[in-house]
Design a protein around this motif. Structure first.
Motif, PDB file in Angstrom:
ATOM      1  N   GLY A   1      10.799 -56.511   6.805  1.00 41.49           N
ATOM      2  CA  GLY A   1      11.049 -57.405   5.688  1.00 41.49           C
ATOM      3  C   GLY A   1      12.152 -56.889   4.797  1.00 41.49           C
ATOM      4  N   ASP A   2      12.352 -57.583   3.689  1.00 43.92           N
ATOM      5  CA  ASP A   2      13.404 -57.272   2.724  1.00 43.92           C
ATOM      6  C   ASP A   2      12.753 -57.000   1.380  1.00 43.92           C
ATOM      7  OD1 ASP A   2      15.491 -57.188   0.926  1.00 43.92           O
ATOM      8  OD2 ASP A   2      16.505 -58.970   1.690  1.00 43.92           O
ATOM      9  N   VAL A   3      12.910 -55.788   0.872  1.00 41.71           N
ATOM     10  CA  VAL A   3      12.259 -55.391  -0.362  1.00 41.71           C
ATOM     11  C   VAL A   3      12.692 -56.235  -1.545  1.00 41.71           C
ATOM     12  CG1 VAL A   3      13.999 -53.648  -0.960  1.00 41.71           C
ATOM     13  CG2 VAL A   3      11.650 -53.359  -1.730  1.00 41.71           C
ATOM     14  N   PHE A   4      13.888 -56.842  -1.459  1.00 41.72           N
ATOM     15  CA  PHE A   4      14.359 -57.672  -2.563  1.00 41.72           C
ATOM     16  C   PHE A   4      13.713 -59.063  -2.543  1.00 41.72           C
ATOM     17  CE2 PHE A   4      17.852 -54.583  -2.255  1.00 41.72           C
ATOM     18  CZ  PHE A   4      17.852 -54.135  -3.562  1.00 41.72           C
TER      19      PHE A   4
ATOM     20  N   ASP B   1      19.059 -53.627  -9.571  1.00 43.73           N
ATOM     21  CA  ASP B   1      18.396 -53.709  -8.276  1.00 43.73           C
ATOM     22  C   ASP B   1      17.169 -52.812  -8.225  1.00 43.73           C
ATOM     23  OD1 ASP B   1      20.014 -55.625  -7.161  1.00 43.73           O
ATOM     24  OD2 ASP B   1      21.344 -54.213  -6.153  1.00 43.73           O
ATOM     25  N   VAL B   2      17.233 -51.646  -8.865  1.00 43.14           N
ATOM     26  CA  VAL B   2      16.062 -50.777  -8.921  1.00 43.14           C
ATOM     27  C   VAL B   2      14.908 -51.496  -9.614  1.00 43.14           C
ATOM     28  CG1 VAL B   2      15.105 -48.655  -9.905  1.00 43.14           C
ATOM     29  CG2 VAL B   2      17.359 -48.617  -8.821  1.00 43.14           C
ATOM     30  N   LEU B   3      15.205 -52.201 -10.708  1.00 43.64           N
ATOM     31  CA  LEU B   3      14.154 -52.936 -11.412  1.00 43.64           C
ATOM     32  C   LEU B   3      13.590 -54.069 -10.558  1.00 43.64           C
ATOM     33  CD1 LEU B   3      15.511 -53.034 -15.072  1.00 43.64           C
ATOM     34  CD2 LEU B   3      13.512 -51.789 -14.209  1.00 43.64           C
TER      35      LEU B   3
ATOM     36  N   ARG C   1       9.703 -54.099  -9.728  1.00 44.23           N
ATOM     37  CA  ARG C   1       8.887 -55.263 -10.115  1.00 44.23           C
ATOM     38  C   ARG C   1       8.205 -55.879  -8.900  1.00 44.23           C
ATOM     39  NH1 ARG C   1      13.552 -56.724 -14.406  1.00 44.23           N
ATOM     40  NH2 ARG C   1      12.537 -55.839 -16.260  1.00 44.23           N
ATOM     41  N   ASN C   2       8.887 -55.855  -7.745  1.00 43.34           N
ATOM     42  CA  ASN C   2       8.235 -56.346  -6.532  1.00 43.34           C
ATOM     43  C   ASN C   2       7.101 -55.411  -6.108  1.00 43.34           C
ATOM     44  OD1 ASN C   2       9.800 -58.627  -6.309  1.00 43.34           O
ATOM     45  ND2 ASN C   2      11.225 -57.772  -4.820  1.00 43.34           N
TER      46      ASN C   2
END
Length: 354
Positions: free
Chosen positions: A231-234, A257-259, A263-264
């Protein structure tokens, strides 16, 4: 610092790439190994070993002689190991692995660092390989990038993971997700260092890692208690886990992007769920940080066009901004590290609020 001293410091930067390749070439040509096996060889004899002219060999050996790595008997015209004779093979190999990684993934690409910073892309990969994307995508296609990087990262993981797992808490029978876990070594180490009845570890990464990851699980006997999710972490982070590991991953991205990632992670965990973050950091006093010498240019010019290590205090504030409560933050003691090691590693542990 006086103007004179400032200009003298510039000399260190001007000769940096030349010194790096001069030394590495002495190893790549087999000159150091030849002198270890047969001390007292001449430049002509060494040239015969590596297929180079004696004059060229003598030129290359000037630098390691100057630095005291090798010794030169000017009367006899022979060379032998000097300081290098006292370095253990395992320590020398660690250095050479890092130098090999720098040569393959850093040295050429940094010619385009200025353009990469301006565009936020890895211009060197486009110019040298015709590849649009980041280093991690390019490594899937180019073995000359992938093999030195993978060799180094496996050795780093082997060295760092015992310290990491010794400093985090994974409850017995936990359901663990290794975020960005590549080809499963982190999951394998979770079983090795934190094994317990009912423990299950899942590697989450891009789908193209699946087959190699599952093969590694089988080779290490953990296929029954390990799995892979692509999958895609974003987009989202899989649910059903009470502990998430984020190792050597966040440094690839800028704060925004880290946030998104954090958050995910927060959204996927149940209340009280835990996250443990491991990665290279900067010392709180930046003037004491060796990581600054390498990682900004590596990430901006060679890896992702963004990101880089942060101070532990910065990462802690980002975790709190994402809704976590930081429960522990710890960094390696520089005095405990081999003197050649560049990155200082840090750990942040946190729980989901609510």
């Amino acid at each position: 610092m006086t103007a004179h001293a400032t200009l003298a410091r510039f000399r260190e930067y001007m000769v940096g790439p030349a010194r790096f390749m001069n030394l590495l070439s002495c190893f790549e040509l087999g000159l150091v190994d030849a002198l270890r096996d047969h001390p007292g060889m001449t430049a002509a004899e060494l040239g015969a070993v590596c297929g180079a002219k004696p004059g060229a060999v003598a030129q290359l050996l000037n630098l390691p002689v100057k630095e005291g790595f090798l010794a030169h008997d000017e009367t006899a015209g022979t060379y032998r190991l000097d300081a290098l004779a006292d370095v253990e093979d395992v320590d020398l190999q660690r250095v050479l692995d890092f130098m090999g990684k720098i040569k393959a993934t850093t040295l050429r690409q940094l010619y385009y660092l200025t353009e990469s910073v301006r565009t936020g892309t890895i211009v060197g990969l486009r110019e040298l390989y015709g590849f649009e994307g980041d280093l991690y995508g390019a490594m899937a296609l180019h073995a000359d990038l992938r093999e030195p990087w993978s060799k180094l990262m496996d050795s780093v993981t082997d060295r760092i993971d015992p310290w990491f797992f010794d400093n985090i808490d994974i409850p017995s029978g936990a359901q663990v997700l290794d975020l960005g876990g590549h080809t499963g070594l982190g999951a394998i180490h979770t079983h090795k260092f934190k094994g317990s009845p009912g423990l299950r570890v899942t590697t989450f990464d891009l789908p193209d890692k699946r087959e190699e990851c599952l093969a590694n699980f089988r080779a290490n006997g953990v296929e029954e208690t390990s799995s892979f999710i692509g999958g895609d972490v974003f987009q989202s982070v899989p649910e059903g886990f009470d502990t998430i590991l984020v190792k050597h991953f966040l440094t690839m991205f800028d704060k925004d992007d880290v946030l998104k990632i954090l958050r995910n992670v927060h959204a996927s965990l149940p209340a009280g769920g835990r996250v443990h973050i491991l990665g290279p950091i900067y010392a709180e006093n930046i003037k004491e940080s060796w990581s600054v010498d390498y990682y900004p240019s590596f990430f901006l010019g060679c890896a992702t066009g963004q990101g880089g290590p942060q101070k532990l205090s910065t990462l802690a504030s980002w975790l709190e901004e994402a809704g976590f409560t930081v429960t522990r933050q710890i960094s390696q003691n520089p005095a405990d590290l081999p003197p050649d090691v560049l990155p200082l590693q840090g750990i942040l542990s946190a729980t989901k609020n609510g």
